[in-house]
Structure formats: C-alpha cells, structure tokens
Design a protein around this motif. Structure first.
Motif, PDB file in Angstrom:
ATOM      1  N   GLU A  56      -1.187  38.123  11.115  1.00 38.25           N
ATOM      2  CA  GLU A  56      -2.527  37.556  11.304  1.00 38.25           C
ATOM      3  C   GLU A  56      -2.818  36.495  10.259  1.00 38.25           C
ATOM      4  OE1 GLU A  56      -4.705  41.455  13.328  1.00 38.25           O
ATOM      5  OE2 GLU A  56      -5.346  40.747  11.360  1.00 38.25           O
ATOM      6  N   GLU A  57      -2.491  36.789   9.024  1.00 38.43           N
ATOM      7  CA  GLU A  57      -2.789  35.831   7.963  1.00 38.43           C
ATOM      8  C   GLU A  57      -1.985  34.542   8.143  1.00 38.43           C
ATOM      9  OE1 GLU A  57      -2.085  37.115   3.933  1.00 38.43           O
ATOM     10  OE2 GLU A  57      -2.877  35.244   3.134  1.00 38.43           O
ATOM     11  N   LEU A  58      -0.719  34.706   8.397  1.00 38.42           N
ATOM     12  CA  LEU A  58       0.142  33.540   8.552  1.00 38.42           C
ATOM     13  C   LEU A  58      -0.327  32.682   9.732  1.00 38.42           C
ATOM     14  CD1 LEU A  58       2.650  31.954   7.765  1.00 38.42           C
ATOM     15  CD2 LEU A  58       4.033  33.603   9.019  1.00 38.42           C
ATOM     16  N   THR A  59      -0.662  33.341  10.808  1.00 40.28           N
ATOM     17  CA  THR A  59      -1.085  32.627  12.006  1.00 40.28           C
ATOM     18  C   THR A  59      -2.404  31.903  11.796  1.00 40.28           C
ATOM     19  OG1 THR A  59       0.007  34.317  13.346  1.00 40.28           O
ATOM     20  CG2 THR A  59      -1.548  32.883  14.479  1.00 40.28           C
ATOM     21  N   LYS A  60      -3.344  32.593  11.159  1.00 39.82           N
ATOM     22  CA  LYS A  60      -4.649  31.965  10.934  1.00 39.82           C
ATOM     23  C   LYS A  60      -4.523  30.761  10.009  1.00 39.82           C
ATOM     24  CE  LYS A  60      -7.620  35.918  11.765  1.00 39.82           C
ATOM     25  NZ  LYS A  60      -8.203  37.133  11.199  1.00 39.82           N
ATOM     26  N   ARG A  61      -3.740  30.912   8.979  1.00 41.82           N
ATOM     27  CA  ARG A  61      -3.563  29.789   8.059  1.00 41.82           C
ATOM     28  C   ARG A  61      -2.910  28.611   8.770  1.00 41.82           C
ATOM     29  NH1 ARG A  61      -4.151  30.629   2.538  1.00 41.82           N
ATOM     30  NH2 ARG A  61      -4.636  32.771   1.958  1.00 41.82           N
ATOM     31  N   ALA A  62      -1.937  28.917   9.601  1.00 41.11           N
ATOM     32  CA  ALA A  62      -1.264  27.856  10.347  1.00 41.11           C
ATOM     33  C   ALA A  62      -2.261  27.145  11.260  1.00 41.11           C
ATOM     34  CB  ALA A  62      -0.119  28.436  11.163  1.00 41.11           C
ATOM     35  N   TRP A  63      -3.117  27.913  11.860  1.00 41.90           N
ATOM     36  CA  TRP A  63      -4.101  27.329  12.772  1.00 41.90           C
ATOM     37  C   TRP A  63      -5.079  26.432  12.038  1.00 41.90           C
ATOM     38  CZ3 TRP A  63      -4.494  27.050  17.907  1.00 41.90           C
ATOM     39  CH2 TRP A  63      -5.725  26.645  18.447  1.00 41.90           C
ATOM     40  N   ILE A  64      -5.517  26.887  10.873  1.00 40.72           N
ATOM     41  CA  ILE A  64      -6.461  26.089  10.083  1.00 40.72           C
ATOM     42  C   ILE A  64      -5.829  24.773   9.669  1.00 40.72           C
ATOM     43  CG2 ILE A  64      -7.615  25.988   7.839  1.00 40.72           C
ATOM     44  CD1 ILE A  64      -8.114  29.043   8.208  1.00 40.72           C
ATOM     45  N   ILE A  65      -4.584  24.847   9.234  1.00 37.60           N
ATOM     46  CA  ILE A  65      -3.896  23.621   8.829  1.00 37.60           C
ATOM     47  C   ILE A  65      -3.745  22.683  10.015  1.00 37.60           C
ATOM     48  CG2 ILE A  65      -1.622  22.745   8.159  1.00 37.60           C
ATOM     49  CD1 ILE A  65      -1.474  25.010   6.141  1.00 37.60           C
ATOM     50  N   MET A  66      -3.392  23.241  11.156  1.00 40.66           N
ATOM     51  CA  MET A  66      -3.227  22.418  12.340  1.00 40.66           C
ATOM     52  C   MET A  66      -4.549  21.746  12.706  1.00 40.66           C
ATOM     53  SD  MET A  66      -2.597  23.407  16.243  1.00 40.66           S
ATOM     54  CE  MET A  66      -4.350  23.466  16.475  1.00 40.66           C
ATOM     55  N   THR A  67      -5.605  22.507  12.618  1.00 42.39           N
ATOM     56  CA  THR A  67      -6.918  21.968  12.961  1.00 42.39           C
ATOM     57  C   THR A  67      -7.300  20.854  11.997  1.00 42.39           C
ATOM     58  OG1 THR A  67      -7.517  24.177  13.707  1.00 42.39           O
ATOM     59  CG2 THR A  67      -9.294  22.600  13.462  1.00 42.39           C
ATOM     60  N   ASN A  68      -7.056  21.068  10.705  1.00 46.02           N
ATOM     61  CA  ASN A  68      -7.362  20.045   9.710  1.00 46.02           C
ATOM     62  C   ASN A  68      -6.548  18.780   9.947  1.00 46.02           C
ATOM     63  OD1 ASN A  68      -9.184  21.664   8.449  1.00 46.02           O
ATOM     64  ND2 ASN A  68      -7.815  22.323   6.811  1.00 46.02           N
ATOM     65  N   ASN A  69      -5.301  18.970  10.290  1.00 43.02           N
ATOM     66  CA  ASN A  69      -4.430  17.812  10.473  1.00 43.02           C
ATOM     67  C   ASN A  69      -4.804  16.987  11.691  1.00 43.02           C
ATOM     68  OD1 ASN A  69      -2.961  18.445   8.270  1.00 43.02           O
ATOM     69  ND2 ASN A  69      -1.256  19.381   9.359  1.00 43.02           N
TER      70      ASN A  69
END
Lengths: 127, 128
Positions: A56-69
């Motif tokens: 969950e943590e890894l996925t959420k962080r990945a999603w946030i980064i993707m959204t920011n990018n």
C-alpha cells in the motif's frame, strides 16, 4: 477484514482472513538466508499484514509521484513501472530496493520539482 | 522442489492454495513471489477507483515484496542467531521492522495480531 465472515476463514488455516498466502510467505522467508531454520506459526501472519502495508505504501507513493509529474501534461490514470521506481528512489526506507529498479528506471518521467531524485539515481548508477 | 511445506503438527494439508490460486504455469508465480493477483488487489485498495495499474508495475511490486520479506527476515534471523534461538517468531519480525525503519507498520500490525490471537483462542489450535 473485520467482518464476521472473515473469521470463519481462519478455520481453513490456509490464508484465512489474511490477504496473502502464508505458505508462500514462509517459503520466501526460508530462501532469504541459509541461517533461517525454524519459523514460528505467527511469523508468516505478521508478514501477511506487513506486506500488505508495504504494498500500500509503495503504491500510494508511486501514485503521488505520478500525479505530481503529470500535473502539466495530460493526466494519465495508469500506474507504470517507472512510477514505482521513482517512489523507491525517493523514499529512504526503500533503499534496499534500489538495486531492483536502478537498471530499469529509464528516466522517462520528467521530474519538475524533483530533479534531486534524478541526481540520486544517477549517483547510484555510477557508483 | 514441489514439496509441501511441512508445518509441524499442521492439521489440514499445508497446501499453499486457498482454492483460488492461479495455476503455476505462470512463471512469475513461482515460490519466489507472492501471487500477482493478491498483490494487484492490495495495490488497487490504496488508489482512486479509476486507477489502473500496468502489468510491469505489478511485476515490479511483486519483486519488491519478496525482497522486503528477505530483508526483514535476514535481520530477524541475525537477531535470533545472536540470542542463540532457532525459531524466528513474530516479535523478532516486529523488532526487525522497527530497526529497519518500518516503525509505522507496528501499530496496525499489533492490532492485527491481537485480532488474530483472539480468533485463535476460540478455535483450539491442533498444534502446540
């Protein structure tokens, strides 16, 4: 997981209410080191939950980064491998995973405010 | 090796399948990894409803999880060796998680274990 129905799952003593297969977890644990001899019955259960939290943590962080990018580009809604790699590189506790992704991270994502993470990655690749 | 993992005194068969495991024809779901379907499901839980996940992203997380298990287990194993104990138990893993920076996981983990132990008390364990 808190529903009464989940409790009856424990009777099977396989995965029960756990979201990950305990026997498989146990196998992976045994492979981690020759020194691993015996594993208590509770250990795979601890991992069942810990791995869930980890994913969950890894996925959420990945999603946030993707959204920011992608704030300045067309929004995409599909999480890519590079997003996961970026999350690993950007998070200290995930340092142990850097080797898994450093060869696959393609620099495809254009980092706006996070250029320092790109620098970190290049350092790792050069070391 | 396709041996069934031997749990001492484990009651019903220790088959890893819970009835819905995917067929082992998929190379990635060897004993080295947790099933991609389970992983995908957990990944989706933390994302918005419209989110999609590329297969390669799931594969990567799948590898990471196995690495995570190894990482934590090795640390716990070292601790057991130092303390001259042969069996890695849940507390060792909790210690290992804390030591390696995953202290945020401990609270939900402990709550989970308490619920599990409560269930266990209701069902007489066939072993130990």
């Amino acid at each position: 997981m808190r529903q009464t129905g989940a409790y009856s799952g424990i009777l099977s003593r396989k995965t029960g209410p756990h979201s990950l297969p305990l026997a498989r977890i146990k196998k992976i644990m045994k492979k981690s080191s020759d020194d691993v001899k015996m594993i208590s019955g509770e250990a795979p259960i601890v991992f069942s939950k810990a791995c869930e939290l980890f994913i969950e943590e890894l996925t959420k962080r990945a999603w946030i980064i993707m959204t920011n990018n992608n704030m300045h580009e067309k929004r995409r809604s599909t999480l890519q491998k590079d997003d996961v790699a970026s999350a690993i590189i950007a998070t200290d506790v995930f340092d142990f995973l850097v080797n898994l992704v450093s060869s696959t991270h393609d620099n495809n994502c254009e980092l706006n405010d996070e250029e320092s993470h790109q620098d970190i990655m290049e350092d790792i690749q050069n070391s | 090796m396709a041996e069934v993992p031997a749990s001492p005194g484990g009651g019903c068969g220790s088959h890893e399948s819970g009835g819905e495991r995917s067929p082992q024809s998929n190379v990635r779901e060897q004993d080295r990894y947790l099933p991609i379907a389970n992983i995908g499901r957990i990944m989706k839980k933390g994302l918005p409803a419209n989110a999609k996940i590329a297969k390669e992203a799931k594969d990567t997380v799948q590898e990471c999880v196995s690495e995570f298990i190894s990482f934590i287990t090795s640390e716990a194993s070292d601790k057991c060796q130092k303390e001259k104990r042969k069996t890695i138990n849940g507390d060792d893993l909790v210690w290992s998680l804390t030591t390696l920076g995953f202290e945020d996981y401990i609270e939900p983990l402990k709550a989970y274990l308490i619920r599990y132990r409560e269930m266990e008390v209701c069902i007489a364990s066939p072993h130990q």
